[in-house]
Design a protein around this motif. Structure first.
Motif, short mmCIF file in Angstrom:
data_model
loop_
_atom_site.label_atom_id
_atom_site.label_comp_id
_atom_site.label_asym_id
_atom_site.label_seq_id
_atom_site.Cartn_x
_atom_site.Cartn_y
_atom_site.Cartn_z
N ALA A 119 37.42 39.03 42.82
CA ALA A 119 37.32 38.54 41.45
C ALA A 119 37.54 37.03 41.40
N LEU A 120 38.52 36.53 42.15
CA LEU A 120 38.77 35.09 42.18
C LEU A 120 37.60 34.34 42.81
N GLU A 121 37.04 34.89 43.87
CA GLU A 121 35.89 34.27 44.53
C GLU A 121 34.69 34.23 43.59
N THR A 122 34.45 35.31 42.88
CA THR A 122 33.33 35.37 41.94
C THR A 122 33.54 34.38 40.80
N LYS A 123 34.75 34.33 40.26
CA LYS A 123 35.07 33.42 39.17
C LYS A 123 34.85 31.97 39.58
N SER A 124 35.04 31.68 40.86
CA SER A 124 34.93 30.31 41.36
C SER A 124 33.52 29.98 41.85
N GLY A 125 32.59 30.89 41.68
CA GLY A 125 31.21 30.62 42.06
C GLY A 125 30.79 31.22 43.38
N GLY A 126 31.68 31.96 44.02
CA GLY A 126 31.32 32.60 45.27
C GLY A 126 30.51 33.87 45.03
N ALA A 127 29.99 34.43 46.11
CA ALA A 127 29.18 35.64 46.00
C ALA A 127 30.07 36.83 45.68
N PRO A 128 29.72 37.64 44.68
CA PRO A 128 30.53 38.82 44.37
C PRO A 128 30.47 39.86 45.48
N GLY A 129 31.55 40.58 45.65
CA GLY A 129 31.58 41.64 46.66
C GLY A 129 31.38 41.12 48.06
#
Length: 287
Positions: A26-36
């Motif tokens: 979730a933190l990675e996705t929120k920061s613009g990273g690829a989800p999952g």
């Protein structure tokens, strides 16, 4: 005996793994990273005769916006300890290993190496170990910043202390001192980070109480670590900062390869080498 306790401990480590992986994604996705973005691989431990001896899951995320490399492993392994491991256990005071070397162990192990040098690397693991002669819990967590901030260190330790105090007000000072001693690099004459807590061979005679404490050590991790990461995530950094980060990672690699008990035990008992060495940073430098 202890079958129910083993099952509960193993299930808890898996539940904690799922919660941490979800929070990191979730933190990675929120920061613009690829989800999952975690890559999940089943690991396996084979006994000397080739029979099944347990295994687990290795979950690794690489090249994210937040995490340069993070691994969250869980395993449940069993079988018979080899001669070297039996000798090690006997030296730690475990009786009867020469006559009955059976063992069972389950746990979670996590190491995160961050993209931004202002975000500290971190380690956490908890485990339960059983033999026909004894059982115990162990683990801990420690913060490993390349660029140290007193506010981050204080906040990390405050969460750990609060969770320890729920069980025994003597735990935090005792286990903090143990971490300072354990996470020390003798050949460098320095600690690998700013400490945390560490405990091993925890058996008060009350399995429920010791399990409850071990669960709280796991529960403390996200509230201790995530706010620090979120606070430092967008902080600008320089090439000098990156250089400091890479050299600090060299210290971390030296410690894990030379001194870490978990690394030694995992390799000595035939667990998946990639999972055992998951803790190593993706890039590091030495003088």
């Amino acid at each position: 005996m202890f079958d129910q306790e083993k099952a509960r401990a193993s299930a808890w480590f898996r539940q904690l793994r799922d919660e941490i992986v979800a929070a990191f994604e979730a933190l990675e996705t929120k920061s613009g990273g690829a989800p999952g973005a975690f890559e999940v691989t089943e690991t396996k431990r084979d006994a000397d005769d080739g029979s099944d001896a347990g295994g687990g899951l290795m979950s690794v995320m690489r090249g994210g916006q937040v995490f340069e490399k993070v691994g969250v492993n869980v395993s449940t392994v069993f079988g018979e300890l080899g001669a070297a491991a039996q000798k090690s256990m006997a030296a730690r005071g475990v009786p009867g290993m020469d006559s009955d070397p059976r063992f069972w162990a389950a746990g979670i192990s996590l190491v995160a190496h961050m993209q931004n040098p202002h975000c500290p690397a971190v380690h956490m693991n908890t485990r339960m170990f059983w033999t026909p002669h004894a059982w115990w819990f162990g683990g801990g967590t420690d913060l490993n910043p390349a660029l140290e901030y007193d506010a981050d260190t204080d906040a990390f330790h405050a969460v750990l202390k609060a969770h320890c105090d729920r069980h025994d007000v003597g735990y935090y000072p005792r286990f903090k001192d143990w971490a300072d001693e354990y996470f020390y690099i003798p050949h460098r004459g320095r600690a690998r980070g700013v400490g945390g807590i560490f405990y091993d061979d925890l058996n008060t005679g009350n399995w429920e109480a010791d399990f409850a404490f071990t669960k709280d050590v796991g529960r403390a991790f996200l509230p201790a670590f995530l706010p620090i990461t979120e606070r430092r995530l967008e902080q600008p950094w320089t090439e000098e900062d990156r250089e400091a980060q890479l050299r600090h990672r060299g210290l971390y690699a030296e410690y894990n390869l030379v001194y870490d008990r978990g690394t030694k035990f995992g390799l000595a008992t035939g667990h998946d080498a990639n999972a055992v060495l998951m803790s190593l940073p993706p890039v590091a430098k030495w003088h």
